[in-house]
Design a protein around this motif. Structure first.
Motif, PDB file in Angstrom:
ATOM      1  N   GLY B 110       0.742  -0.686   0.032  1.00 37.64           N
ATOM      2  CA  GLY B 110       0.198  -0.005  -0.001  1.00 37.64           C
ATOM      3  C   GLY B 110       0.549   1.269  -0.286  1.00 37.64           C
ATOM      4  O   GLY B 110       0.271   1.593  -1.561  1.00 37.64           O
ATOM      5  N   ASN B 111       1.750   1.244   0.837  1.00 38.09           N
ATOM      6  CA  ASN B 111       2.623   2.463   0.606  1.00 38.09           C
ATOM      7  C   ASN B 111       3.428   2.909  -0.309  1.00 38.09           C
ATOM      8  O   ASN B 111       3.244   3.942  -0.732  1.00 38.09           O
ATOM      9  CB  ASN B 111       3.254   2.564   2.372  1.00 38.09           C
ATOM     10  CG  ASN B 111       2.529   2.760   3.319  1.00 38.09           C
ATOM     11  OD1 ASN B 111       1.782   3.691   3.632  1.00 38.09           O
ATOM     12  ND2 ASN B 111       3.254   2.410   4.557  1.00 38.09           N
ATOM     13  N   PHE B 112       4.033   1.734  -0.533  1.00 39.02           N
ATOM     14  CA  PHE B 112       4.741   1.626  -1.888  1.00 39.02           C
ATOM     15  C   PHE B 112       4.194   2.593  -3.141  1.00 39.02           C
ATOM     16  O   PHE B 112       4.805   3.091  -3.786  1.00 39.02           O
ATOM     17  CB  PHE B 112       5.499   0.190  -2.287  1.00 39.02           C
ATOM     18  CG  PHE B 112       6.398   0.490  -3.792  1.00 39.02           C
ATOM     19  CD1 PHE B 112       7.399   0.909  -3.925  1.00 39.02           C
ATOM     20  CD2 PHE B 112       5.575  -0.118  -4.739  1.00 39.02           C
ATOM     21  CE1 PHE B 112       7.960   0.268  -5.360  1.00 39.02           C
ATOM     22  CE2 PHE B 112       6.238  -0.400  -5.789  1.00 39.02           C
ATOM     23  CZ  PHE B 112       8.003  -0.040  -6.208  1.00 39.02           C
ATOM     24  N   TYR B 113       2.807   1.713  -3.575  1.00 37.59           N
ATOM     25  CA  TYR B 113       1.843   2.590  -3.969  1.00 37.59           C
ATOM     26  C   TYR B 113       1.721   4.140  -4.478  1.00 37.59           C
ATOM     27  O   TYR B 113       1.485   4.558  -5.022  1.00 37.59           O
ATOM     28  CB  TYR B 113       0.479   1.634  -4.863  1.00 37.59           C
ATOM     29  CG  TYR B 113       1.215   0.072  -4.879  1.00 37.59           C
ATOM     30  CD1 TYR B 113       1.836  -0.519  -5.469  1.00 37.59           C
ATOM     31  CD2 TYR B 113      -0.221  -0.205  -4.438  1.00 37.59           C
ATOM     32  CE1 TYR B 113       1.647  -1.534  -5.775  1.00 37.59           C
ATOM     33  CE2 TYR B 113      -0.257  -2.335  -4.892  1.00 37.59           C
ATOM     34  CZ  TYR B 113       1.625  -2.582  -5.461  1.00 37.59           C
ATOM     35  OH  TYR B 113       1.506  -4.013  -5.821  1.00 37.59           O
ATOM     36  N   ARG B 114       1.307   4.355  -2.494  1.00 39.23           N
ATOM     37  CA  ARG B 114       1.433   5.565  -2.588  1.00 39.23           C
ATOM     38  C   ARG B 114       2.239   6.191  -2.680  1.00 39.23           C
ATOM     39  O   ARG B 114       2.360   7.499  -3.668  1.00 39.23           O
ATOM     40  CB  ARG B 114       1.164   5.980  -0.681  1.00 39.23           C
ATOM     41  CG  ARG B 114       1.190   7.442  -0.609  1.00 39.23           C
ATOM     42  CD  ARG B 114       0.384   7.942   0.641  1.00 39.23           C
ATOM     43  NE  ARG B 114      -0.979   6.555   1.700  1.00 39.23           N
ATOM     44  CZ  ARG B 114      -1.284   6.007   2.552  1.00 39.23           C
ATOM     45  NH1 ARG B 114      -0.192   5.943   3.017  1.00 39.23           N
ATOM     46  NH2 ARG B 114      -2.010   4.976   2.519  1.00 39.23           N
ATOM     47  N   GLN B 115       3.915   6.411  -2.899  1.00 41.18           N
ATOM     48  CA  GLN B 115       5.783   6.521  -3.119  1.00 41.18           C
ATOM     49  C   GLN B 115       5.194   6.247  -4.681  1.00 41.18           C
ATOM     50  O   GLN B 115       5.084   7.785  -4.857  1.00 41.18           O
ATOM     51  CB  GLN B 115       6.417   6.205  -1.918  1.00 41.18           C
ATOM     52  CG  GLN B 115       6.944   6.054  -1.028  1.00 41.18           C
ATOM     53  CD  GLN B 115       7.319   5.273  -0.533  1.00 41.18           C
ATOM     54  OE1 GLN B 115       7.880   4.586  -1.554  1.00 41.18           O
ATOM     55  NE2 GLN B 115       8.019   4.349   0.762  1.00 41.18           N
ATOM     56  N   ARG B 116       4.693   5.686  -5.546  1.00 44.51           N
ATOM     57  CA  ARG B 116       4.697   5.648  -7.006  1.00 44.51           C
ATOM     58  C   ARG B 116       3.872   5.770  -7.579  1.00 44.51           C
ATOM     59  O   ARG B 116       3.407   6.275  -8.787  1.00 44.51           O
ATOM     60  CB  ARG B 116       5.596   4.675  -7.027  1.00 44.51           C
ATOM     61  CG  ARG B 116       6.514   3.849  -6.916  1.00 44.51           C
ATOM     62  CD  ARG B 116       7.902   4.426  -6.842  1.00 44.51           C
ATOM     63  NE  ARG B 116       8.525   3.619  -7.009  1.00 44.51           N
ATOM     64  CZ  ARG B 116       9.502   4.274  -6.016  1.00 44.51           C
ATOM     65  NH1 ARG B 116       9.146   4.509  -5.095  1.00 44.51           N
ATOM     66  NH2 ARG B 116      10.365   3.102  -6.182  1.00 44.51           N
ATOM     67  N   LYS B 117       2.532   6.382  -6.681  1.00 43.07           N
ATOM     68  CA  LYS B 117       1.247   6.930  -7.574  1.00 43.07           C
ATOM     69  C   LYS B 117       1.009   6.555  -8.775  1.00 43.07           C
ATOM     70  O   LYS B 117       0.398   6.678  -9.309  1.00 43.07           O
ATOM     71  CB  LYS B 117       1.288   8.594  -8.105  1.00 43.07           C
ATOM     72  CG  LYS B 117       2.201   9.868  -6.607  1.00 43.07           C
ATOM     73  CD  LYS B 117       1.694  10.813  -7.404  1.00 43.07           C
ATOM     74  CE  LYS B 117       2.124  12.301  -6.224  1.00 43.07           C
ATOM     75  NZ  LYS B 117       3.223  11.879  -5.608  1.00 43.07           N
ATOM     76  N   VAL B 118       0.608   5.036  -8.068  1.00 42.31           N
ATOM     77  CA  VAL B 118      -0.191   4.289  -9.010  1.00 42.31           C
ATOM     78  C   VAL B 118      -0.841   3.344  -8.080  1.00 42.31           C
ATOM     79  O   VAL B 118      -1.006   3.382  -7.154  1.00 42.31           O
ATOM     80  CB  VAL B 118       0.698   3.046  -9.104  1.00 42.31           C
ATOM     81  CG1 VAL B 118       2.047   2.356  -7.966  1.00 42.31           C
ATOM     82  CG2 VAL B 118       0.097   2.295 -10.511  1.00 42.31           C
ATOM     83  N   LEU B 119      -2.427   2.960  -8.667  1.00 45.28           N
ATOM     84  CA  LEU B 119      -3.570   2.634  -8.265  1.00 45.28           C
ATOM     85  C   LEU B 119      -3.813   1.084  -8.712  1.00 45.28           C
ATOM     86  O   LEU B 119      -3.205   0.957  -9.961  1.00 45.28           O
ATOM     87  CB  LEU B 119      -4.622   4.012  -8.477  1.00 45.28           C
ATOM     88  CG  LEU B 119      -4.459   4.973  -8.345  1.00 45.28           C
ATOM     89  CD1 LEU B 119      -6.335   5.865  -8.628  1.00 45.28           C
ATOM     90  CD2 LEU B 119      -3.931   5.263  -6.733  1.00 45.28           C
ATOM     91  N   SER B 120      -5.002   0.618  -7.884  1.00 48.32           N
ATOM     92  CA  SER B 120      -4.827  -0.436  -7.836  1.00 48.32           C
ATOM     93  C   SER B 120      -6.256  -0.991  -7.420  1.00 48.32           C
ATOM     94  O   SER B 120      -7.291  -0.471  -6.795  1.00 48.32           O
ATOM     95  CB  SER B 120      -4.113  -1.680  -7.260  1.00 48.32           C
ATOM     96  OG  SER B 120      -4.390  -2.902  -7.228  1.00 48.32           O
ATOM     97  N   ILE B 121      -7.045  -1.874  -8.978  1.00 52.89           N
ATOM     98  CA  ILE B 121      -8.853  -1.943  -9.009  1.00 52.89           C
ATOM     99  C   ILE B 121      -8.480  -3.621  -8.758  1.00 52.89           C
ATOM    100  O   ILE B 121      -8.484  -4.629  -9.183  1.00 52.89           O
ATOM    101  CB  ILE B 121      -9.206  -1.257 -10.512  1.00 52.89           C
ATOM    102  CG1 ILE B 121      -8.898  -0.049 -10.380  1.00 52.89           C
ATOM    103  CG2 ILE B 121     -10.754  -1.806  -9.835  1.00 52.89           C
ATOM    104  CD1 ILE B 121      -9.730  -0.277 -12.127  1.00 52.89           C
ATOM    105  N   PRO B 122      -8.269  -3.950  -7.195  1.00 52.54           N
ATOM    106  CA  PRO B 122      -8.169  -5.651  -6.705  1.00 52.54           C
ATOM    107  C   PRO B 122      -9.740  -6.571  -7.343  1.00 52.54           C
ATOM    108  O   PRO B 122     -10.460  -5.869  -7.029  1.00 52.54           O
ATOM    109  CB  PRO B 122      -7.542  -5.237  -5.672  1.00 52.54           C
ATOM    110  CG  PRO B 122      -7.729  -4.336  -4.664  1.00 52.54           C
ATOM    111  CD  PRO B 122      -8.139  -3.264  -6.165  1.00 52.54           C
ATOM    112  N   GLY B 123      -9.362  -7.376  -7.626  1.00 50.15           N
ATOM    113  CA  GLY B 123     -10.559  -8.183  -8.321  1.00 50.15           C
ATOM    114  C   GLY B 123     -10.930  -9.260  -7.067  1.00 50.15           C
ATOM    115  O   GLY B 123     -12.105  -9.368  -6.971  1.00 50.15           O
TER     116      GLY B 123
END
Lengths: 289, 388
Positions: B110-123
């Motif tokens: 979660g925090n890594f995605y926040r740093q990289r500004k990338v989003l996820s739509i989990p199935g």
């Protein structure tokens, strides 16, 4: 209280029955077999799958399972005897960890994660005890386990073959030098233990309410080893009592809300306490030395 | 000399011609992290998402670019999950994630995605973090809201007077269990007759079932996965608790579960996070055909993967300029309020609003086993509004 005892008995019967296989291998071939649950699962699952595929009657399917367990056990025993005969006991036991991982990986590939339903040994006959209902097959299996333990003990101490086995377990190289067919005996012991373990696993699946998928059941090796440790890898009776005791302890902890989340962690303090107790004299001897 | 420079110019022109279209046709990389092997394999979600992306590619892709779907197996291992996230984001350059179904991804990355500004739509979002961390917007309802919905439905609609809850005791569920029980008590004004959060996957269910029996529960909500639920039903049957109402969760809503129990399972309830997939609603038609064409077994997890990919494709198609991580993140963040995406297969709308509580609303449908088959008992979605 009686309820906890009986439900603990159901849980503990699984540990005890599997523990007996571990003790048998340890006592007679001098190796702590971490692979025993894998052998049991490969055997009993083969029986169940063959039973479904060829529409075999339940008892015939069980027999196929026992033979498969014996075959897998014998194969593992042969590997240990063939390549690790002269090795240190620690190395031989470590080799069984490799066999466990191999067996579980192959099994998970073949059998997947679908839980299997095993038919009850006594056609689903049940018994009520203190408000708890038990599958009679479980008690039958426990009775069979006790009889086996007694029979094995007698065979080991009263027969010529048993003496040869004991000699081999204690001093494999010396035993071989005086003409005891070590390799064949190891394969035989592992084969018998494989069949007993496959029977135990069948009963676990039919008479207890566990997630009956391959990988989930493989975790039963931990309490089984613990039960066998209580028997110091030597005594069938203590293994049996140890397994039942662990089950009852687990059921007791589950009934106390404050400690219930830790019920599964009970093995560690039990093992620690046991090791400290059984080695208490050695410590003093060491201190004196 | 002249001929040399002419040759060089020709070569440069040829190279430019070769490079430019190649650059234009650079694929849009989308990632997924799934626990495909390990204790609870969840391969269906990324498989269904891939089917959606393959269909988009077959129709010419988006802005003439094809979608390259990169799925990594984290084996339900946090270390492997972190490694996969870094590989997909930093090395492979994915623009977003869709259809992930991991037991570790949300908590670990979660925090890594926040740093990289990338989003996820989990199935499939099994962890409570998936609904708390604003870099995720799962299409699934998830264990916490499933538990709340099931507790409320059993207490209010089925009028259970001694309702007991046996909730999965794994650490990833602890916060969600607490959230569900607190909300249940506030919304219904009732107290649970018995709450047990000690059930673990390898347990023999007998001691737990006996606890319910001695407490005199008249209805039980059990949140274990499909295989645990089968063991639970077996223990209840063995202990003569056939007359107790049993409510299970979405993972037990499978054809396999119904087949394993046959008529013995009659009367057991479960909920479905989406339009119940074993039913014949027209809402399922496109999903069902796509799954059949790609040999993907029908399941709720496959519905999640399909919906996650469908939502992302919808958003990608709205982007007018170049499709980059920045533009995709901005487009996803714009999905809120009146822009929220609807789909006939789920009851809620989909949005990616940073200021919205993902857990606030949930809609599920309830099904019950009758004659060994699952039947829908709530034709309309059962909607729950959480308080906190």
């Amino acid at each position: 209280m009686l309820e906890i005892l009986v439900s603990g008995l159901i849980v503990g019967a699984a540990y005890a029955a599997l523990g007996l296989g571990v003790t048998l291998v340890a006592k007679m071939s001098g190796v702590v077999s971490f692979a025993q649950a894998a052998v049991a699962l490969l055997g009993s699952y083969t029986g169940l799958v063959a039973g479904t595929a060829f529409r075999l009657p339940p008892l015939l399917a069980l027999l196929v399972g026992l033979l498969a367990g014996a075959a897998v056990g014998a194969l593992f025993g042969w590997i240990i005897a063939r390549w690790f005969q002269g090795a240190d006991v620690r190395i031989r036991s470590s080799a069984t960890i490799a066999l466990m991982i191999g067996g579980l990986t192959v099994g998970a590939r073949i059998f997947g994660d679908t839980p299997r339903e095993a038919p009850s040994l006594l056609g689903g006959h049940t018994l009520a005890l203190g408000g708890v209902t038990l599958d009679s097959g479980l008690l039958a299996a426990l009775a069979v386990s006790v009889c086996l333990a007694v029979a094995l003990d007698l065979a080991l101490h009263r027969t010529h073959g048993g003496t040869r086995l004991q000699a081999y377990a204690e001093r494999p190289v010396t035993a071989e030098l005086i003409g005891i067919p070590a390799q064949r005996l190891t394969v035989l012991v592992w084969g018998v233990a494989g069949a007993i373990s496959a029977l135990a696993m069948h009963v676990v699946m039919s008479a207890t309410a566990r997630n009956a998928n391959f990988m989930a059941l493989s975790l039963l090796i931990i309490p089984a080893l613990c039960a066998s440790l209580i028997g110091r890898f030597q005594s069938f009776y203590l293994t049996l009592l140890g397994g039942l005791g662990l089950g009852i302890l687990e059921a007791l902890l589950l009934s106390i809300p404050d400690v219930a989340p830790y019920a599964q962690a009970v093995y560690l303090p039990v093992i620690m306490a046991l090791l400290l107790w059984t080695h208490r004299k050695e410590v003093w001897d060491g201190q004196r030395g | 000399m002249i001929s040399m420079s002419k040759t060089l110019a020709a070569v440069a022109a040829a190279c430019a011609a070769a490079i430019l279209p190649a650059h234009a046709a650079e694929p849009i990389r989308i990632g997924a992290i799934s626990s495909i092997s390990g204790p609870l394999p969840l391969p269906e979600s990324p498989a269904a998402a891939r089917a959606v992306f393959d269909r988009v590619n077959a129709a010419g892709g988006i802005q003439g670019r094809r979608i390259e779907y990169l799925v990594q197996d984290d084996k339900a291992d946090a270390g492997a999950s972190a490694q996969s996230a870094r590989d997909l984001v930093d090395s492979k350059g994915v623009v977003a994630f869709a259809g992930s179904s991991s037991l570790q991804d949300c908590t670990t990355n979660g925090n890594f995605y926040r740093q990289r500004k990338v989003l996820s739509i989990p199935g499939v979002g099994g962890e409570f973090t998936c609904y708390r961390n604003k870099n995720f917007a799962p299409v699934s309802v998830g264990p916490a809201r499933n538990t709340l919905g099931s507790l409320l439905y059993t207490a209010v609609e089925l009028k259970a007077d001694k309702l007991c809850a046996f909730l999965l005791g794994i650490p990833a569920h602890t916060a969600g269990n607490r959230w569900a029980v607190e909300n249940f008590e506030k919304i219904s004004g009732q107290k649970l007759h018995l709450l047990d959060t000690t059930v673990l996957p390898p347990d023999d269910m007998t001691p737990h079932v006996l606890k319910a029996k001695s407490a005199g529960c008249t209805a039980i909500v059990f949140s274990g996965a499909e295989q645990m639920a089968l063991a639970w039903v077996k223990a209840m049957k063995m202990q003569g608790m056939g007359d107790v109402t049993l409510m299970l969760m979405t993972p037990a809503y499978t054809a396999n579960f119904a087949a394993a129990l046959g008529r013995d399972g009659d009367g057991i309830y479960t909920n479905s996070e989406y339009e119940p997939f074993l039913g014949d609603s027209p809402a399922l038609a496109d999903w069902r055909k796509l799954m059949a064409d790609n040999n993907i077994p029908e399941s709720s997890f496959a519905q999640g993967g399909y919906l996650a990919a469908t939502v992302l494709v919808d958003v990608l198609e709205r982007i007018e300029g170049p499709i980059t991580r920045e533009s995709v993140t901005a487009a996803l963040r714009a999905i809120k309020g009146g822009q929220a995406i609807t789909h006939s297969m789920f009851g809620d709308t989909f949005s990616f609003d940073e200021n919205m509580d993902t857990l606030k609303v949930s809609s599920t449908k309830f099904v019950r086993l009758k004659n060994g088959k699952w039947q829908v008992v709530t034709p309309d979605y059962y909607v729950v509004n959480a308080i906190q």
